[in-house]
Design an enzyme around this catalytic site. Structure first.
Site, PDB file in Angstrom:
ATOM      1  N   HIS A  63       0.831  -1.200   0.000  1.00 54.10           N
ATOM      2  CA  HIS A  63       0.000   0.000   0.000  1.00 54.10           C
ATOM      3  C   HIS A  63       0.869   1.255   0.000  1.00 54.10           C
ATOM      4  CE1 HIS A  63      -3.307   2.707   0.803  1.00 54.10           C
ATOM      5  NE2 HIS A  63      -4.140   1.686   0.657  1.00 54.10           N
ATOM      6  N   HIS A  64       0.420   2.256  -0.758  1.00 52.13           N
ATOM      7  CA  HIS A  64       1.185   3.492  -0.890  1.00 52.13           C
ATOM      8  C   HIS A  64       1.241   4.281   0.418  1.00 52.13           C
ATOM      9  CE1 HIS A  64       3.411   6.371  -3.048  1.00 52.13           C
ATOM     10  NE2 HIS A  64       2.766   6.340  -4.189  1.00 52.13           N
ATOM     11  N   CYS A  65       0.351   4.005   1.351  1.00 56.75           N
ATOM     12  CA  CYS A  65       0.428   4.696   2.637  1.00 56.75           C
ATOM     13  C   CYS A  65       1.639   4.230   3.432  1.00 56.75           C
ATOM     14  CB  CYS A  65      -0.850   4.496   3.447  1.00 56.75           C
ATOM     15  SG  CYS A  65      -1.060   2.833   4.131  1.00 56.75           S
ATOM     16  N   ASN A 123       5.668   7.808   3.501  1.00 54.78           N
ATOM     17  CA  ASN A 123       6.057   8.540   2.304  1.00 54.78           C
ATOM     18  C   ASN A 123       6.851   9.794   2.634  1.00 54.78           C
ATOM     19  OD1 ASN A 123       4.369   7.461  -0.278  1.00 54.78           O
ATOM     20  ND2 ASN A 123       3.238   7.119   1.612  1.00 54.78           N
TER      21      ASN A 123
END
Length: 518
Positions: A139-141, A327
């Protein structure tokens, strides 16, 4: 216990029935180099078990604040069962590139289970010559492009013989945050949020003319200059061209389905072009994308008379950034010169646009993406983001697409003893960023490309790989002519220089972009 940042949480909030916010990649592996001559699901699980401590995002899961009053927290998953995350499947014969891409696209369209650590691996068999594919999504989180590459490298080796990894010391299990503590933190942050939001708004306003959507507002440049003056920031900033994206067939609301295509370009050819024209490898990649998108839009009779606008993610990780989960990214916004017919002029304009974007980014705050996300309270973001993204797709668009290029190792790597032949990265589609994304990574003398699309808007995703092939041939021919012209000028024996508007004649015996046989 660590709380997600506003930017991390935004990747969670953006998910909907049509948007899955994970990044991924497909590795093509040759098991012939492995000690056992094969790769098994059990072997992958054993490798992960030995090295899980090197990849924090793989062992963390979300702890939600009651009533979604605040951003979630990361907490260790003591009951992590790797068998829930590592899957295996087999393609039907003949197991070609198209079948692999369709299979991967179906997996890529599915959202991750938030009750578990947010990642999956899929071992895919049935490819010719005994090769296998490994599709991995996170997941990009939890990761950005750089930290994702670091996780991948932690699982890989420099030779078929797996390296010895030191066993981590026993650490007491981290207690899951209790609801009362999380609610108390939510109340405290809600009281302080107006002040924090004002600071974020002020920082973002100082760079308003470089932010998608906002830069198109009347007076955006004046507001940005005035805000910088009030903040005492007198540093000159390069003026950016208009950043209003035109409408294209791949901009608008998207469906939940995905399609995928991939290919590779020899890095030596890209570097030859970059040296010839005095530009970076990334500038060449952007030019390839601009030329390929122009060809695709012309084939659809939908070429806008103004350039497409691309978002280019930029890592802003600190020296300690690799120690954290989440991120640390920003983005440059740049035009792609798709409206320019002459290949050489298009290359020159892309190079100039990228130079202006880099110079502007160097003197601007690298936090505008995080600041925009931090302006809104967590409950509002969680509830409103999917609707706002959908509305943005209906009435306009933030950018036409995202083009990402991640540097990778220039030497071969091995997984469970199998050589990694290629690695095709994959990214996220949203209503705001368009139904098409192009992601690249340099690896072992090649530039590997992954193109993800919404098939409702881009029904022929493989044609874009073909257009990138044609664009590489075009640039290679331009570079040959440029070098030939310089040689003739030095010896004084050349004819008049070739006009930039003359048609390019492709003289190659093999395609630059290849659908690598699996």
């Amino acid at each position: 216990m660590r709380q997600l940042t506003a930017l991390d949480t935004q990747f969670l909030s953006a998910e909907s029935q049509t948007t899955a916010s994970h990044v991924a990649g497909v590795a093509i592996l040759d098991p012939a180099t492995a000690p056992t001559g094969t790769i098994t699901r059990e072997g992958l699980i054993s490798l992960l078990r030995e090295r899980l401590h090197l990849a924090p995002p793989l062992r963390m899961r979300l702890a939600d604040v009651p009533f979604a009053l605040d951003r979630p927290y990361w907490t260790e998953a003591p009951d992590l069962d790797l068998r829930d995350h590592v899957h295996e499947s087999t393609l039907p014969a003949p197991g070609d590139d198209d079948q692999l891409a369709e299979h991967v696209a179906r997996i890529h369209a599915r959202r991750l289970d938030r009750a578990r650590p947010l990642w999956e691996m899929h071992l895919i068999r049935g490819l010719p010559d005994g090769r296998v594919a490994l599709y991995t999504k996170v997941h990009h989180c939890a990761i950005d492009g750089v930290s994702g590459a670091e996780i991948l490298v932690s699982l890989l080796d420099l030779s078929p013989e797996p390296r010895l990894v030191e066993t981590p010391p026993d650490v007491p299990a981290e207690r899951r945050p209790d609801p009362v503590t999380m609610l108390a933190g939510a109340v405290a942050r809600s009281v302080a949020h107006p002040v924090a939001a004002l600071r974020s708004f002020t920082r973002a306003a100082a760079d308003l003319d470089a932010i998608p959507l906002a830069s198109a507002l009347p007076g955006a440049r004046l507001i940005a200059r005035t805000t910088r003056r009030l903040l005492g920031d007198e540093r000159p900033r390069p003026e950016l061209p208009p950043l209003a994206p035109p409408r294209t067939p791949f901009n608008g609301t998207i469906s939940g389905e995905r399609s995928f295509a991939f290919g590779s370009i020899p890095l030596v050819e890209i570097r030859r072009v970059s040296r010839t024209f005095g530009m970076s490898v990334n500038d060449v990649v952007m030019t390839l994308c601009a030329s390929a998108l122009r060809r695709w839009l012309v084939s659809c009779d939908a070429l806008p008379d103004q350039p497409l606008i691309a978002a280019v993610p930029v890592a802003v990780r600190t020296a300690r950034g690799s120690e954290t989960i989440g991120n640390q990214i920003s983005a440059m916004i740049t035009p792609l010169a798709t409206h320019v017919d002459c290949p050489k002029e298009r290359l020159t304009m892309v190079r100039a646009a990228m130079l202006a974007a880099k110079r502007r980014f160097a003197v601007s705050p690298a936090t505008w993406l995080s600041d925009v996300c931090a302006m809104f309270p967590a409950p509002f973001s969680a509830l409103a983001t999917p609707t706002l993204f959908r509305l943005a797709g209906m009435v306009g668009t933030g950018v036409n697409l995202i083009v990402s290029n991640v540097p990778g190792p220039p030497f071969p790597l091995f997984l469970c003893g199998a050589r990694v032949l290629s690695y095709y990265p994959m990214s996220v589609l949203t209503d705001v960023t368009g139904a098409l994304s192009i992601t690249c990574i340099t690896y072992d003398g090649r530039l590997d490309l992954g193109v993800v699309a919404c098939p409702d808007r881009v029904p022929d995703v493989w044609s874009l790989i073909g257009h990138i092939d044609e664009a590489m041939e075009e640039l290679t021919t331009l570079a040959k002519r440029e070098r030939a012209g310089e040689t003739e000028s030095e010896d004084g024996s050349g004819d008049e220089p070739v006009a930039a508007s003359e048609p390019v004649i492709v003289e190659r015996s093999a395609p630059a972009v290849e659908k690598v046989p699996a």
